[in-house]
Design a protein around this motif. Structure first.
Motif, mmCIF file in Angstrom:
data_model
loop_
_atom_site.group_PDB
_atom_site.id
_atom_site.type_symbol
_atom_site.label_atom_id
_atom_site.label_comp_id
_atom_site.label_asym_id
_atom_site.label_seq_id
_atom_site.Cartn_x
_atom_site.Cartn_y
_atom_site.Cartn_z
ATOM 1 N N GLY A 8 0.816 -1.208 0.000
ATOM 2 C CA GLY A 8 0.000 0.000 0.000
ATOM 3 C C GLY A 8 0.848 1.256 0.000
ATOM 4 N N ASP A 9 0.188 2.351 -0.185
ATOM 5 C CA ASP A 9 0.834 3.653 -0.258
ATOM 6 C C ASP A 9 0.395 4.438 0.970
ATOM 7 N N ALA A 10 1.340 4.980 1.708
ATOM 8 C CA ALA A 10 1.030 5.696 2.950
ATOM 9 C C ALA A 10 0.101 6.873 2.700
ATOM 10 N N SER A 11 0.189 7.510 1.551
ATOM 11 C CA SER A 11 -0.678 8.658 1.285
ATOM 12 C C SER A 11 -2.147 8.254 1.303
ATOM 13 N N GLU A 12 -2.453 7.032 0.865
ATOM 14 C CA GLU A 12 -3.834 6.562 0.908
ATOM 15 C C GLU A 12 -4.328 6.470 2.341
ATOM 16 N N VAL A 13 -3.498 5.978 3.220
ATOM 17 C CA VAL A 13 -3.872 5.854 4.633
ATOM 18 C C VAL A 13 -4.094 7.228 5.233
ATOM 19 N N ILE A 14 -3.209 8.151 4.932
ATOM 20 C CA ILE A 14 -3.340 9.507 5.462
ATOM 21 C C ILE A 14 -4.634 10.142 4.965
ATOM 22 N N GLU A 15 -4.930 10.019 3.668
ATOM 23 C CA GLU A 15 -6.157 10.586 3.125
ATOM 24 C C GLU A 15 -7.378 9.966 3.781
ATOM 25 N N GLU A 16 -7.395 8.653 3.981
ATOM 26 C CA GLU A 16 -8.530 7.987 4.610
ATOM 27 C C GLU A 16 -8.728 8.491 6.033
ATOM 28 N N GLU A 17 -7.640 8.633 6.791
ATOM 29 C CA GLU A 17 -7.757 9.108 8.168
ATOM 30 C C GLU A 17 -8.282 10.529 8.208
ATOM 31 N N ILE A 18 -7.807 11.381 7.326
ATOM 32 C CA ILE A 18 -8.280 12.765 7.287
ATOM 33 C C ILE A 18 -9.746 12.788 6.908
ATOM 34 N N TYR A 19 -10.145 12.036 5.877
ATOM 35 C CA TYR A 19 -11.527 12.019 5.434
ATOM 36 C C TYR A 19 -12.454 11.535 6.538
ATOM 37 N N GLU A 20 -12.053 10.497 7.264
ATOM 38 C CA GLU A 20 -12.908 9.939 8.303
ATOM 39 C C GLU A 20 -13.087 10.901 9.470
ATOM 40 N N ASN A 21 -12.141 11.796 9.697
ATOM 41 C CA ASN A 21 -12.217 12.700 10.843
ATOM 42 C C ASN A 21 -12.937 14.004 10.537
ATOM 43 N N ILE A 22 -13.225 14.282 9.276
ATOM 44 C CA ILE A 22 -13.914 15.515 8.916
ATOM 45 C C ILE A 22 -15.415 15.260 8.960
ATOM 46 N N GLU A 23 -16.120 16.064 9.731
ATOM 47 C CA GLU A 23 -17.571 15.971 9.769
ATOM 48 C C GLU A 23 -18.127 17.302 9.297
ATOM 49 N N VAL A 24 -19.079 17.260 8.387
ATOM 50 C CA VAL A 24 -19.686 18.455 7.831
ATOM 51 C C VAL A 24 -21.068 18.607 8.454
ATOM 52 N N TYR A 25 -21.354 19.806 8.956
ATOM 53 C CA TYR A 25 -22.642 20.081 9.571
ATOM 54 C C TYR A 25 -23.395 21.101 8.723
ATOM 55 N N SER A 26 -24.680 20.947 8.656
ATOM 56 C CA SER A 26 -25.514 21.857 7.877
ATOM 57 C C SER A 26 -25.692 23.173 8.631
ATOM 58 N N GLU A 27 -25.729 24.246 7.879
ATOM 59 C CA GLU A 27 -25.982 25.572 8.442
ATOM 60 C C GLU A 27 -27.404 26.039 8.147
ATOM 61 N N ALA A 28 -28.193 25.216 7.468
ATOM 62 C CA ALA A 28 -29.547 25.606 7.073
ATOM 63 C C ALA A 28 -30.417 25.830 8.305
ATOM 64 N N THR A 29 -31.308 26.804 8.209
ATOM 65 C CA THR A 29 -32.253 27.097 9.294
ATOM 66 C C THR A 29 -33.668 27.122 8.726
ATOM 67 N N LEU A 30 -34.630 26.941 9.600
ATOM 68 C CA LEU A 30 -36.030 27.012 9.181
ATOM 69 C C LEU A 30 -36.405 28.463 8.898
ATOM 70 N N PRO A 31 -37.275 28.704 7.928
ATOM 71 C CA PRO A 31 -37.780 30.066 7.724
ATOM 72 C C PRO A 31 -38.506 30.540 8.987
ATOM 73 N N GLU A 32 -38.497 31.841 9.235
ATOM 74 C CA GLU A 32 -39.110 32.385 10.455
ATOM 75 C C GLU A 32 -40.604 32.114 10.544
ATOM 76 N N ASP A 33 -41.270 31.993 9.393
ATOM 77 C CA ASP A 33 -42.718 31.791 9.416
ATOM 78 C C ASP A 33 -43.119 30.313 9.350
ATOM 79 N N ALA A 34 -42.170 29.409 9.626
ATOM 80 C CA ALA A 34 -42.455 27.973 9.605
ATOM 81 C C ALA A 34 -43.396 27.595 10.747
ATOM 82 N N ILE A 35 -44.373 26.751 10.430
ATOM 83 C CA ILE A 35 -45.373 26.323 11.413
ATOM 84 C C ILE A 35 -45.294 24.813 11.545
ATOM 85 N N LEU A 36 -45.118 24.317 12.772
ATOM 86 C CA LEU A 36 -45.043 22.876 13.035
ATOM 87 C C LEU A 36 -46.373 22.220 12.672
#
Length: 158
Positions: free
Chosen positions: A24-52
């Protein structure tokens, strides 16, 4: 401060050379470890006039509708809100499947109406889904009538 390295003076006998096709190639391992540790969170919010207008009971990895794990949409013209109580899930919009959002108790997620998406379970989880109507969306005629919409089961029946 300077540091001098005298590698010229040292001779390494029979250095081991790795074959990337086998070891194997060490760069692949490094990329996999970096990818697995990055978590993306949404910034979307509900419109102010949203009704449950509806909410699921508490769902877990055993009681969640299988259709939520497949390609589907929110109820017609409704926003959805995933609130993870314990554990975490991943969320993907089908039209942007290169972005995988992580949803945790500290990072809920707002789902936009009329966009195909799916949820990926990451292990044991408890969550609820809430559904909101927004007045300006009620006249939206660009609905995909063929879409699977499991959230319809959780809407209040007026």
């Amino acid at each position: 401060m300077s540091c001098k390295c005298n590698l010229k003076d040292e001779k390494i006998e029979n250095p081991k050379i790795l074959n990337p096709d086998i070891e194997g190639d060490a760069s692949e391992v490094i990329e996999e470890e970096i990818y697995e540790n990055i978590e993306v969170y949404s910034e979307a919010t509900l419109p102010e006039d949203a009704i449950l207008v509806g909410e699921s009971p508490i769902l877990n990895e055993e009681t969640i509708f299988p259709s939520i794990l497949g390609k589907h949409m929110t109820p017609k013209n409704k926003y959805a809100y995933i609130n993870v109580i314990t554990g975490k899930v991943q969320f993907v919009y089908e039209d942007k499947n290169n972005i995988i959002y992580t949803v945790t108790p500290d990072h809920p997620l707002v789902i936009e109406p009329e966009r195909y998406h799916h949820v990926i379970l990451m292990g044991p989880v408890t969550l609820t889904l809430k559904f909101y109507k927004v007045p300006e969306l009620q006249d939206n005629k660009s609905l995909d009538e063929t879409a699977i919409r499991p959230g319809e089961f959780f809407l209040d029946k007026d």
